[in-house]
Design a protein around this motif. Structure first.
Motif, PDB file in Angstrom:
ATOM      1  N   ASP A   1       4.497 -11.119   1.921  1.00 34.59           N
ATOM      2  CA  ASP A   1       3.121 -11.024   2.389  1.00 34.59           C
ATOM      3  C   ASP A   1       2.247 -10.329   1.325  1.00 34.59           C
ATOM      4  OD1 ASP A   1       1.211 -11.263   4.515  1.00 34.59           O
ATOM      5  OD2 ASP A   1       1.324  -9.091   4.726  1.00 34.59           O
ATOM      6  N   ASN A   2       2.744  -9.233   0.773  1.00 40.25           N
ATOM      7  CA  ASN A   2       1.996  -8.533  -0.284  1.00 40.25           C
ATOM      8  C   ASN A   2       1.857  -9.399  -1.533  1.00 40.25           C
ATOM      9  OD1 ASN A   2       1.606  -6.244   1.170  1.00 40.25           O
ATOM     10  ND2 ASN A   2       3.236  -5.057   0.219  1.00 40.25           N
ATOM     11  N   ALA A   3       2.972 -10.065  -1.903  1.00 39.38           N
ATOM     12  CA  ALA A   3       2.959 -10.877  -3.125  1.00 39.38           C
ATOM     13  C   ALA A   3       1.924 -11.999  -3.004  1.00 39.38           C
ATOM     14  CB  ALA A   3       4.350 -11.459  -3.373  1.00 39.38           C
ATOM     15  N   ILE A   4       1.666 -12.459  -1.788  1.00 47.81           N
ATOM     16  CA  ILE A   4       0.648 -13.498  -1.574  1.00 47.81           C
ATOM     17  C   ILE A   4      -0.749 -12.872  -1.553  1.00 47.81           C
ATOM     18  CG2 ILE A   4      -0.264 -15.184   0.098  1.00 47.81           C
ATOM     19  CD1 ILE A   4       2.701 -15.567   1.027  1.00 47.81           C
ATOM     20  N   ARG A   5      -0.889 -11.758  -0.822  1.00 47.64           N
ATOM     21  CA  ARG A   5      -2.224 -11.152  -0.642  1.00 47.64           C
ATOM     22  C   ARG A   5      -2.775 -10.523  -1.911  1.00 47.64           C
ATOM     23  NH1 ARG A   5      -2.805  -7.072   2.536  1.00 47.64           N
ATOM     24  NH2 ARG A   5      -0.621  -6.609   2.922  1.00 47.64           N
ATOM     25  N   TYR A   6      -1.883  -9.977  -2.748  1.00 48.94           N
ATOM     26  CA  TYR A   6      -2.364  -9.348  -3.989  1.00 48.94           C
ATOM     27  C   TYR A   6      -2.153 -10.302  -5.158  1.00 48.94           C
ATOM     28  CZ  TYR A   6      -2.591  -5.466  -0.851  1.00 48.94           C
ATOM     29  OH  TYR A   6      -2.899  -4.676   0.227  1.00 48.94           O
ATOM     30  N   ASN A   7      -2.460 -11.562  -4.895  1.00 53.13           N
ATOM     31  CA  ASN A   7      -2.304 -12.595  -5.904  1.00 53.13           C
ATOM     32  C   ASN A   7      -3.670 -13.190  -6.211  1.00 53.13           C
ATOM     33  OD1 ASN A   7      -0.960 -14.599  -7.524  1.00 53.13           O
ATOM     34  ND2 ASN A   7       0.830 -14.240  -6.229  1.00 53.13           N
TER      35      ASN A   7
ATOM     36  N   ARG B   1      -9.673  -4.298  -0.607  1.00 53.18           N
ATOM     37  CA  ARG B   1      -8.891  -5.541  -0.673  1.00 53.18           C
ATOM     38  C   ARG B   1      -7.806  -5.545   0.405  1.00 53.18           C
ATOM     39  NH1 ARG B   1      -7.208  -9.318  -5.538  1.00 53.18           N
ATOM     40  NH2 ARG B   1      -5.876 -10.734  -4.389  1.00 53.18           N
ATOM     41  N   SER B   2      -7.144  -4.399   0.545  1.00 53.93           N
ATOM     42  CA  SER B   2      -6.081  -4.289   1.547  1.00 53.93           C
ATOM     43  C   SER B   2      -6.626  -4.625   2.937  1.00 53.93           C
ATOM     44  CB  SER B   2      -5.492  -2.878   1.523  1.00 53.93           C
ATOM     45  OG  SER B   2      -4.806  -2.608   2.711  1.00 53.93           O
ATOM     46  N   LYS B   3      -7.788  -4.030   3.263  1.00 60.51           N
ATOM     47  CA  LYS B   3      -8.357  -4.243   4.606  1.00 60.51           C
ATOM     48  C   LYS B   3      -8.867  -5.661   4.765  1.00 60.51           C
ATOM     49  CE  LYS B   3      -9.027   0.410   6.000  1.00 60.51           C
ATOM     50  NZ  LYS B   3      -9.894   1.538   6.264  1.00 60.51           N
TER      51      LYS B   3
ATOM     52  N   GLY C   1      -4.355  -5.906   5.593  1.00 62.90           N
ATOM     53  CA  GLY C   1      -3.304  -4.903   5.342  1.00 62.90           C
ATOM     54  C   GLY C   1      -3.457  -3.681   6.233  1.00 62.90           C
ATOM     55  N   THR C   2      -2.333  -3.093   6.621  1.00 58.76           N
ATOM     56  CA  THR C   2      -2.373  -1.886   7.449  1.00 58.76           C
ATOM     57  C   THR C   2      -2.116  -0.632   6.617  1.00 58.76           C
ATOM     58  OG1 THR C   2      -0.009  -1.988   7.896  1.00 58.76           O
ATOM     59  CG2 THR C   2      -1.444  -3.140   9.439  1.00 58.76           C
ATOM     60  N   GLY C   3      -1.645  -0.806   5.392  1.00 61.58           N
ATOM     61  CA  GLY C   3      -1.301   0.343   4.557  1.00 61.58           C
ATOM     62  C   GLY C   3       0.088   0.878   4.870  1.00 61.58           C
ATOM     63  N   LEU C   4       0.824   0.157   5.743  1.00 62.32           N
ATOM     64  CA  LEU C   4       2.143   0.648   6.150  1.00 62.32           C
ATOM     65  C   LEU C   4       3.289  -0.276   5.730  1.00 62.32           C
ATOM     66  CD1 LEU C   4       1.252   1.897   9.756  1.00 62.32           C
ATOM     67  CD2 LEU C   4       1.665   3.291   7.732  1.00 62.32           C
ATOM     68  N   GLY C   5       2.949  -1.450   5.165  1.00 58.53           N
ATOM     69  CA  GLY C   5       3.973  -2.450   4.848  1.00 58.53           C
ATOM     70  C   GLY C   5       5.091  -1.929   3.956  1.00 58.53           C
ATOM     71  N   LEU C   6       4.733  -1.289   2.858  1.00 58.80           N
ATOM     72  CA  LEU C   6       5.771  -0.818   1.930  1.00 58.80           C
ATOM     73  C   LEU C   6       6.491   0.423   2.451  1.00 58.80           C
ATOM     74  CD1 LEU C   6       4.341  -1.448  -1.671  1.00 58.80           C
ATOM     75  CD2 LEU C   6       6.030  -2.772  -0.398  1.00 58.80           C
ATOM     76  N   ALA C   7       5.804   1.207   3.311  1.00 59.75           N
ATOM     77  CA  ALA C   7       6.490   2.363   3.927  1.00 59.75           C
ATOM     78  C   ALA C   7       7.613   1.837   4.830  1.00 59.75           C
ATOM     79  CB  ALA C   7       5.499   3.200   4.727  1.00 59.75           C
TER      80      ALA C   7
HETATM   81  P1  ADP Z   1      -1.186  -2.870   2.593  1.00 59.34           P
HETATM   82  O1  ADP Z   1      -1.161  -3.147   4.033  1.00 59.34           O
HETATM   83  O2  ADP Z   1      -2.421  -2.158   2.127  1.00 59.34           O
HETATM   84  O3  ADP Z   1      -0.836  -4.066   1.772  1.00 59.34           O
HETATM   85  P2  ADP Z   1       1.392  -1.809   1.710  1.00 59.34           P
HETATM   86  O4  ADP Z   1       2.103  -0.565   2.117  1.00 59.34           O
HETATM   87  O5  ADP Z   1       2.076  -3.100   1.961  1.00 59.34           O
HETATM   88  O6  ADP Z   1      -0.033  -1.751   2.400  1.00 59.34           O
HETATM   89  O7  ADP Z   1       1.088  -1.704   0.157  1.00 59.34           O
HETATM   90  C1  ADP Z   1       0.470  -0.528  -0.358  1.00 59.34           C
HETATM   91  C2  ADP Z   1      -0.469  -0.879  -1.508  1.00 59.34           C
HETATM   92  O8  ADP Z   1       0.334  -1.296  -2.644  1.00 59.34           O
HETATM   93  C3  ADP Z   1      -1.406  -2.041  -1.233  1.00 59.34           C
HETATM   94  O9  ADP Z   1      -2.577  -1.603  -0.611  1.00 59.34           O
HETATM   95  C4  ADP Z   1      -1.660  -2.598  -2.620  1.00 59.34           C
HETATM   96  O10 ADP Z   1      -2.692  -1.854  -3.250  1.00 59.34           O
HETATM   97  C5  ADP Z   1      -0.350  -2.311  -3.371  1.00 59.34           C
HETATM   98  N1  ADP Z   1       0.556  -3.489  -3.459  1.00 59.34           N
HETATM   99  C6  ADP Z   1       1.620  -3.750  -2.675  1.00 59.34           C
HETATM  100  N2  ADP Z   1       2.251  -4.875  -3.063  1.00 59.34           N
HETATM  101  C7  ADP Z   1       1.578  -5.351  -4.135  1.00 59.34           C
HETATM  102  C8  ADP Z   1       1.729  -6.477  -5.002  1.00 59.34           C
HETATM  103  N3  ADP Z   1       2.723  -7.369  -4.858  1.00 59.34           N
HETATM  104  N4  ADP Z   1       0.842  -6.625  -6.019  1.00 59.34           N
HETATM  105  C9  ADP Z   1      -0.155  -5.722  -6.198  1.00 59.34           C
HETATM  106  N5  ADP Z   1      -0.364  -4.654  -5.412  1.00 59.34           N
HETATM  107  C10 ADP Z   1       0.487  -4.447  -4.390  1.00 59.34           C
END
Ligand code: ADP
Length: 263
Positions: A164-170, A218-220, A224-230
């Protein structure tokens, strides 16, 4: 508690004990601070969409909104409500993972079983293709046989969050590569690579923190919730897995999760 220690304990034996007590106290204080920060963050994150929902609803209710604006306001209310649902569901998930971790000291989680990573990767690639297409991103996978002793639902969540992140931050025309297999060291791994916007060096160690975002807007905007990677970090921890992040601004990001050999 040091006060309750018998007076006849030799002094030398008290020193390591005192250190343990101090470390425990520090840990408790740290936990307490983290909990307070988390509650403050959650309240703030929930208040923003709620304020928005309340504002738009009031405009409609009092007749202050022009009739041609009503559909746009309703769409905004819907979007903010969806954001709240995503946030609450991520918070619940983190709290569930927290309790699994707390219980782990006593016994291994009951739902640990062999998980076929290759099947999981194929399944998620299929599910995520729709999202990728919407963002004009190509999603590919390369699934080699690999099995992990784990919780399938959690591993689905971990992989989905990374994709999901790899798509959204692309960027339009970008690609996402989802891979799994067994490394030369015999350890099963899962890897997600993108050629998106990348993560600045000084943020790389912080992106796994709850609510840390490199670019808040961008996240919002992308939901994005800011919790995905946590959540990813937590799940990796429960599987004794290691996370490696490699990223360069403007070039892309690769996140690799390596599981223990024996699993
Ligand atoms: P969010 O819901 O904001 O995506 P995450 O915990 O998933 O929260 O990610 C934290 C932050 O790390 C994101 O807001 C983004 O700035 C950065 N990030 C995560 N994955 C990627 C990625 N694949 N490429 C670039 N930035 C990323």
């Amino acid at each position: 508690n040091l006060d309750t220690i018998e007076a006849d304990v030799p002094y030398e034996e008290l020193i390591p004990l005192a250190r343990t007590v101090q470390t425990d106290r520090k840990l408790r204080e740290n936990n307490e601070t983290m909990r307070r920060e988390f509650t403050a963050n959650v309240s703030h994150e929930l208040k923003t969409p709620l304020t928005s929902i309340s504002g738009y609803a009031e405009l409609i209710e009092t007749g202050m909104a022009k009739s041609e604006d009503v559909p746009a306001f309703a769409a905004r209310i819907h979007k903010e409500a969806r954001r709240m649902i995503a946030l609450v569901s991520d918070i619940l998930q983190l709290s569930e993972l927290d309790s699994t971790q707390a219980a782990r000291g006593q016994s291994a989680p009951p739902d640990m079983a062999p998980v076929d990573l290759a099947a999981l990767v194929k399944e998620i690639a299929q599910t995520m293709t729709v999202n990728a297409r919407k963002a004009y991103v190509t999603l590919q996978y390369d699934a080699h046989p690999a099995t992990v002793q784990g919780c399938r639902d959690q591993l689905v969540e971990l992989t989905t969050n990374l994709c999901d992140n790899a798509i959204r931050y692309n960027r339009p025309g970008g690609h996402v590569d989802l891979r799994c297999g067994v490394g030369a060291d015999g350890c099963p791994y899962l890897e997600v690579e993108d050629n998106g916007i990348g993560i600045p060096q000084d943020s790389q160690s912080r992106v796994f923190e709850r609510f840390y975002r490199v670019d808040k807007s961008r996240s919002k905007a992308t939901g994005g919730t800011g919790l995905g990677l946590a959540i990813v970090k937590h799940i990796a921890l429960l599987h004794d897995a290691r996370i490696d992040l490699q990223s360069q601004v403007g070039t892309g990001t690769t996140i690799k999760v390596t599981f223990p050999k024996k699993s």
